[in-house]
Design a protein around this motif. Structure first.
Motif, PDB file in Angstrom:
ATOM      1  N   SER A 153      -7.718  -8.610  10.018  1.00 55.71           N
ATOM      2  CA  SER A 153      -7.311  -9.694   9.339  1.00 55.71           C
ATOM      3  C   SER A 153      -8.654  -9.959   8.245  1.00 55.71           C
ATOM      4  N   ILE A 154      -8.372 -10.210   6.935  1.00 57.05           N
ATOM      5  CA  ILE A 154      -9.228 -10.436   6.140  1.00 57.05           C
ATOM      6  C   ILE A 154      -9.556 -11.921   6.185  1.00 57.05           C
ATOM      7  N   LYS A 155     -10.976 -12.236   6.254  1.00 52.73           N
ATOM      8  CA  LYS A 155     -11.597 -13.603   6.541  1.00 52.73           C
ATOM      9  C   LYS A 155     -10.995 -14.500   5.232  1.00 52.73           C
ATOM     10  N   PRO A 156     -10.635 -15.643   5.374  1.00 49.58           N
ATOM     11  CA  PRO A 156      -9.994 -16.463   4.229  1.00 49.58           C
ATOM     12  C   PRO A 156     -11.147 -16.577   2.883  1.00 49.58           C
ATOM     13  N   ASP A 157     -12.449 -16.741   3.176  1.00 48.93           N
ATOM     14  CA  ASP A 157     -13.409 -16.782   2.096  1.00 48.93           C
ATOM     15  C   ASP A 157     -13.438 -15.253   1.510  1.00 48.93           C
ATOM     16  N   SER A 158     -13.109 -14.197   2.246  1.00 53.03           N
ATOM     17  CA  SER A 158     -13.221 -12.841   1.516  1.00 53.03           C
ATOM     18  C   SER A 158     -11.906 -12.609   0.629  1.00 53.03           C
ATOM     19  N   GLN A 159     -10.641 -13.415   0.756  1.00 53.13           N
ATOM     20  CA  GLN A 159      -9.812 -13.214   0.241  1.00 53.13           C
ATOM     21  C   GLN A 159     -10.096 -13.697  -1.407  1.00 53.13           C
ATOM     22  N   LYS A 160     -11.044 -14.623  -1.507  1.00 49.26           N
ATOM     23  CA  LYS A 160     -11.180 -14.716  -2.935  1.00 49.26           C
ATOM     24  C   LYS A 160     -12.034 -13.621  -3.578  1.00 49.26           C
ATOM     25  N   LEU A 161     -12.685 -12.803  -2.917  1.00 50.50           N
ATOM     26  CA  LEU A 161     -13.470 -11.679  -3.254  1.00 50.50           C
ATOM     27  C   LEU A 161     -12.484 -10.572  -3.912  1.00 50.50           C
ATOM     28  N   ALA A 162     -11.411 -10.476  -2.905  1.00 49.05           N
ATOM     29  CA  ALA A 162     -10.326  -9.247  -3.291  1.00 49.05           C
ATOM     30  C   ALA A 162      -9.658  -9.859  -4.620  1.00 49.05           C
ATOM     31  N   LYS A 163      -9.181 -11.193  -4.444  1.00 52.28           N
ATOM     32  CA  LYS A 163      -8.626 -11.639  -5.925  1.00 52.28           C
ATOM     33  C   LYS A 163      -9.200 -11.536  -7.138  1.00 52.28           C
ATOM     34  N   ALA A 164     -10.704 -11.696  -6.801  1.00 52.17           N
ATOM     35  CA  ALA A 164     -11.516 -11.554  -8.057  1.00 52.17           C
ATOM     36  C   ALA A 164     -11.698 -10.114  -8.284  1.00 52.17           C
ATOM     37  N   ILE A 165     -11.618  -9.409  -7.538  1.00 51.02           N
ATOM     38  CA  ILE A 165     -11.713  -7.864  -8.074  1.00 51.02           C
ATOM     39  C   ILE A 165     -10.248  -7.466  -8.762  1.00 51.02           C
ATOM     40  N   ALA A 166      -9.238  -7.868  -8.005  1.00 52.60           N
ATOM     41  CA  ALA A 166      -8.037  -7.555  -8.810  1.00 52.60           C
ATOM     42  C   ALA A 166      -7.884  -8.233 -10.159  1.00 52.60           C
ATOM     43  N   GLN A 167      -8.498  -9.524 -10.512  1.00 51.23           N
ATOM     44  CA  GLN A 167      -8.399 -10.026 -11.787  1.00 51.23           C
ATOM     45  C   GLN A 167      -9.232  -9.192 -12.774  1.00 51.23           C
ATOM     46  N   MET A 168     -10.272  -8.580 -12.209  1.00 45.78           N
ATOM     47  CA  MET A 168     -11.195  -7.728 -13.241  1.00 45.78           C
ATOM     48  C   MET A 168     -10.463  -6.381 -13.508  1.00 45.78           C
ATOM     49  N   LEU A 169      -9.701  -6.109 -12.540  1.00 44.91           N
ATOM     50  CA  LEU A 169      -8.982  -4.500 -12.776  1.00 44.91           C
ATOM     51  C   LEU A 169      -7.790  -4.855 -13.505  1.00 44.91           C
ATOM     52  N   ASP A 170      -7.149  -5.814 -13.643  1.00 48.94           N
ATOM     53  CA  ASP A 170      -6.005  -5.944 -14.478  1.00 48.94           C
ATOM     54  C   ASP A 170      -6.127  -6.004 -15.658  1.00 48.94           C
ATOM     55  N   GLN A 171      -7.510  -5.818 -16.125  1.00 44.91           N
ATOM     56  CA  GLN A 171      -7.883  -5.976 -17.507  1.00 44.91           C
ATOM     57  C   GLN A 171      -7.856  -4.510 -18.361  1.00 44.91           C
ATOM     58  N   TYR A 172      -7.626  -3.358 -17.240  1.00 48.09           N
ATOM     59  CA  TYR A 172      -7.986  -2.168 -17.531  1.00 48.09           C
ATOM     60  C   TYR A 172      -6.666  -1.527 -16.782  1.00 48.09           C
ATOM     61  N   PRO A 173      -5.334  -1.771 -17.477  1.00 51.44           N
ATOM     62  CA  PRO A 173      -4.382  -1.166 -16.875  1.00 51.44           C
ATOM     63  C   PRO A 173      -4.287   0.420 -16.830  1.00 51.44           C
ATOM     64  N   GLY A 174      -3.356   0.971 -16.255  1.00 51.32           N
ATOM     65  CA  GLY A 174      -3.103   2.596 -16.160  1.00 51.32           C
ATOM     66  C   GLY A 174      -4.060   3.459 -15.365  1.00 51.32           C
ATOM     67  N   TYR A 175      -4.903   2.731 -14.656  1.00 49.16           N
ATOM     68  CA  TYR A 175      -5.803   3.406 -13.888  1.00 49.16           C
ATOM     69  C   TYR A 175      -5.180   3.638 -12.372  1.00 49.16           C
ATOM     70  N   GLU A 176      -5.282   4.754 -11.811  1.00 51.85           N
ATOM     71  CA  GLU A 176      -4.924   5.000 -10.424  1.00 51.85           C
ATOM     72  C   GLU A 176      -6.081   4.274  -9.336  1.00 51.85           C
ATOM     73  N   ILE A 177      -5.676   3.530  -8.475  1.00 50.43           N
ATOM     74  CA  ILE A 177      -6.481   2.476  -7.628  1.00 50.43           C
ATOM     75  C   ILE A 177      -6.235   3.222  -6.332  1.00 50.43           C
ATOM     76  N   LEU A 178      -7.231   3.511  -5.566  1.00 55.84           N
ATOM     77  CA  LEU A 178      -7.230   3.964  -4.210  1.00 55.84           C
ATOM     78  C   LEU A 178      -8.172   3.239  -3.394  1.00 55.84           C
ATOM     79  N   VAL A 179      -7.328   2.505  -2.443  1.00 47.91           N
ATOM     80  CA  VAL A 179      -8.186   1.731  -1.235  1.00 47.91           C
ATOM     81  C   VAL A 179      -8.401   2.485  -0.028  1.00 47.91           C
ATOM     82  N   ALA A 180      -9.459   2.753   0.315  1.00 47.53           N
ATOM     83  CA  ALA A 180      -9.669   3.720   1.546  1.00 47.53           C
ATOM     84  C   ALA A 180     -10.356   2.945   2.614  1.00 47.53           C
ATOM     85  N   GLY A 181     -10.066   2.699   3.957  1.00 45.10           N
ATOM     86  CA  GLY A 181     -10.606   2.463   4.936  1.00 45.10           C
ATOM     87  C   GLY A 181     -11.549   3.221   5.813  1.00 45.10           C
ATOM     88  N   HIS A 182     -12.808   2.968   6.250  1.00 44.70           N
ATOM     89  CA  HIS A 182     -13.755   3.638   7.091  1.00 44.70           C
ATOM     90  C   HIS A 182     -14.419   2.793   8.371  1.00 44.70           C
TER      91      HIS A 182
END
Length: 280
Positions: A153-182
């Motif tokens: 479960s992602i921490k509530p404060d850390s959800q802002k981080l994920a949303k901020a990253i998504a906002q930066m990524l949406d400025q460059y569409p057309g790229y494959e994005i792979l999320v990997a867990g370790h």
């Protein structure tokens, strides 16, 4: 007696007219055949033959030689035209690819700058890292920046981080994005997570879901995967090494790579894996 013989001769009609009549019909049939054949003449071939005869009579070259020369010249002309088109197409394609690669490099460099600026501003330098290499832009996020220990479960404060990253990524569409867990190699066995596979998988999926809350990101370009404990960055013999190995990686894959790598998806994925292993 002579009277009877004369009367017998008059009973047979004169049929000598049949001969010229049959000859006339034969001539008419031949005429129509010739006319039909003349109407179906291939004018192009007739013109070619006429030119061949003119050349033969004027220069002494035989008709057959003329035909060979004409065919050779036509073949050479077509070959030269095809080669020119191929060369022009190859040059244009190469120039276009080089331009696209250059533009992609500029895009990824700018995205990295934006991410680094956000990380520094947010005081996350010890928890996030970015690397740009020949196959991808890699964002590495330590697990303690996102999840409580042993949880997906992602921490509530850390959800802002994920949303901020998504906002930066949406400025460059057309790229494959792979999320990997370790994870590290410490075994886990709970009702929710029977092994590190499930834990790393669920963490990647949960982070991906927050990214996709941004409607500007196309879900068909976003995916997740799990590596469990099997792609460590550091030795799992120490707590510090295990902390580095527990992470989520977001890879923005290049669309244009070197020609040696462009022919194989497996090579690209292998390069990504190797890049991950070589990180400090």
């Amino acid at each position: 007696m002579s009277k009877k013989r004369h009367e017998h001769h008059e009973e047979h009609a004169d049929e000598s007219w049949l001969l010229p009549y049959s000859d006339l019909m034969t001539l008419l049939l031949a005429l129509f055949i010739v006319l039909y054949a003349a109407s179906a003449v291939n004018t192009a071939k007739l013109e070619q033959m006429s030119q061949a005869f003119k050349t033969a009579f004027n220069s002494g070259i035989s008709i057959f030689e003329k035909g060979d020369i004409t065919r050779d010249n036509d073949m050479k002309k077509r070959s030269a035209e095809n080669e020119l088109k191929h060369n022009n197409g190859t040059t244009k394609k190469t120039e276009t690819r080089e331009e696209l690669m250059q533009q992609e490099q500029q895009n990824l460099e700018q995205l990295k700058k934006d991410l680094d600026k956000y990380i520094k501003k947010s005081g996350l330098s010890s928890q996030l890292d970015t690397q740009l290499n020949h196959s991808q832009l890699l964002i590495t996020i330590r697990d303690n920046a996102l999840f409580p220990s042993g949880s997906a479960s992602i921490k509530p404060d850390s959800q802002k981080l994920a949303k901020a990253i998504a906002q930066m990524l949406d400025q460059y569409p057309g790229y494959e994005i792979l999320v990997a867990g370790h994870t590290d190699n410490q075994p886990i066995k709970t009702t929710e997570f029977p092994s590190n596979w499930e834990l790393s998988s669920q963490r990647a999926v949960n982070f991906m879901r927050i990214l996709l809350e941004n409607s500007k990101l196309d879900p068909k370009h976003v995916s997740s995967t799990a590596y469990g404990e099997y792609r460590p960055l550091q030795s799992n013999d120490t707590e510090a090494g295990r902390a580095i190995n527990r992470r989520v990686e977001v890879s923005i894959l290049r669309n244009y790579v070197e020609p040696t790598d462009a022919n194989s998806t497996d090579r690209t994925l292998s390069a990504i894996a190797n890049d991950g292993k070589q990180q400090p």
